[in-house]
Design an enzyme around this catalytic site. Structure first.
Site, short mmCIF file in Angstrom:
data_model
loop_
_atom_site.label_atom_id
_atom_site.label_comp_id
_atom_site.label_asym_id
_atom_site.label_seq_id
_atom_site.Cartn_x
_atom_site.Cartn_y
_atom_site.Cartn_z
N CYS A 130 94.69 88.35 50.96
CA CYS A 130 94.52 89.81 50.91
C CYS A 130 95.34 90.56 51.96
O CYS A 130 95.96 91.59 51.67
CB CYS A 130 93.05 90.16 51.05
SG CYS A 130 92.23 89.23 52.37
N HIS A 243 90.83 96.63 53.94
CA HIS A 243 91.57 96.21 55.13
C HIS A 243 92.54 97.32 55.55
O HIS A 243 93.16 97.97 54.70
CB HIS A 243 92.44 94.99 54.82
CG HIS A 243 91.68 93.70 54.69
ND1 HIS A 243 90.34 93.56 54.91
CD2 HIS A 243 92.13 92.46 54.36
CE1 HIS A 243 89.99 92.30 54.72
NE2 HIS A 243 91.06 91.61 54.38
#
Ligand code: A2P
Length: 334
Positions: A130, A243
């Protein structure tokens, strides 16, 4: 007209699994039949897809009969255990775990960046880490025109990377902290409430943890550029599911102007710019949550180096960092 395919989701009840269902629906992926697989604990559970309730089944070696595409997010060990069963059934595995990412001959794909690699698969395509995906979505739009030679990146990573259990622990530890009740973490190494910590993946002999090493090696593979210098620091922050990353890019020549960088980002699919210096408005994890784009802001030059540009990027870890990217890979196959 796209052909309709039979899809299996392995790990359907997990944090990423649930998002696979929502992404298949949101992208109107041509699903003929959908099979939901998880552990025996979840067998018989019901999950909704396009308004219909589907039963979760226990994943077994023969679960993939008749399946065309198997989306996996049940952890590396199960991906390794089931890969042969998936192939024997004639299905393609799109794997969200780290099991096969660095294996030679297995494509590692971000569809906006290296879609051509997906077609070279031999039965398995790996979904990158990710943090790597979100970083490269902010690097590649500029790198295409202004080659980058070095990236210094610091991440501000959400709990979701650790699955549902980590997300729950963040919520519970926060409640306990506010109620002044002692809390003992079970899933993460430290009490997460109002805190942050160095990424909990295994520390390597290099002094970098596994997450940081993934960002280096996966970047080399995706960009087919072993000489790209990547220096990461991965940190978990008390955010649920998106994130953020501070990214400093050093270019081979001069850096693009801020205006040109902005234009390159705006023209790139899957990237949106939030960068308003007048109101001090830049991307935030809450705003990025449950959306598909990677948001880029704080576009500015290094004060001391003409060939360095700094940006701040944010993307939903469960979507572009996982389920969305995987379903976009599946789209390349149909
Ligand atoms: P289950 O909910 O039945 O435990 P997360 O990443 O959020 O931790 O989710 C992990 C996913 O992997 C869940 O869907 C979980 O199912 C699934 N899983 C765990 N163990 C197995 C197993 N032995 N067989 C199939 N799926 C599994």
């Amino acid at each position: 007209m796209k052909r309709e395919v039979n899809v299996a989701v392995a790990g359907a009840t997990g944090a990423v699994g649930v998002e696979f269902l929502s992404v298949l629906e949101r992208l109107e992926f041509p699903v003929k039949n959908l099979k939901l697989l998880a552990s025996a604990r979840s067998a018989g559970k019901k999950m909704k897809f396009k308004g219909t309730e589907l039963l979760v089944e226990e994943m077994k070696p023969d679960s993939f009969k008749g399946i065309d595409i198997a989306l996996f997010s049940a952890g590396s060990a199960l991906s390794k255990e089931y890969e042969t069963h998936v192939h024997q059934a004639g299905a393609v595995m799109i794997d969200n775990s780290s099991a096969f990412r660095m294996r030679e001959g297995t494509p590692l794909v971000i569809p906006e960046i290296n879609p051509q690699d997906a077609l070279l698969h031999k039965g398995t395509i790996a979904n990158p880490n990710c943090s790597t995906i979100i970083m490269l979505m902010a690097v590649f739009p500029l790198h295409q025109k202004y080659p980058v030679k070095r990236i210094v990146v610091s991440t501000y990573q959400a709990a979701s990377g650790g699955g549902y259990a980590a997300m729950q622990e963040l919520t519970e530890s926060t409640k306990a902290y506010l109620q002044e009740i002692p809390f003992t973490p079970k899933v993460l190494p430290v009490d997460y409430a109002f805190n942050l910590f160095s990424h909990n993946s295994a520390m390597q002999a290099s002094g970098y943890n596994q997450e940081e090493e993934k960002m280096i090696h996966e970047t080399h593979k995706i960009l087919r550029m072993q000489q790209m210098e990547v220096t990461p620091t991965c940190i978990r922050v008390p955010v649920l599911r998106a994130h953020a990353e501070s990214i400093s890019m050093e270019f081979e020549g001069e850096a693009p102007s801020v205006e040109e960088a902005r234009a390159l980002y705006e023209a790139f699919p899957g990237v949106a710019v939030i960068d308003d210096r007048d109101t001090n408005r830049f991307p935030t994890p809450r705003e990025a949550s449950e959306t598909f784009d990677t948001y880029v802001g704080r576009i500015r030059h290094d004060p001391f180096r003409k060939n360095v540009l700094n940006v701040f990027a944010v993307g939903d870890q469960l979507l572009k960092g996982a389920a969305l990217n995987a379903v976009q890979i599946a789209e390349l196959l149909v």
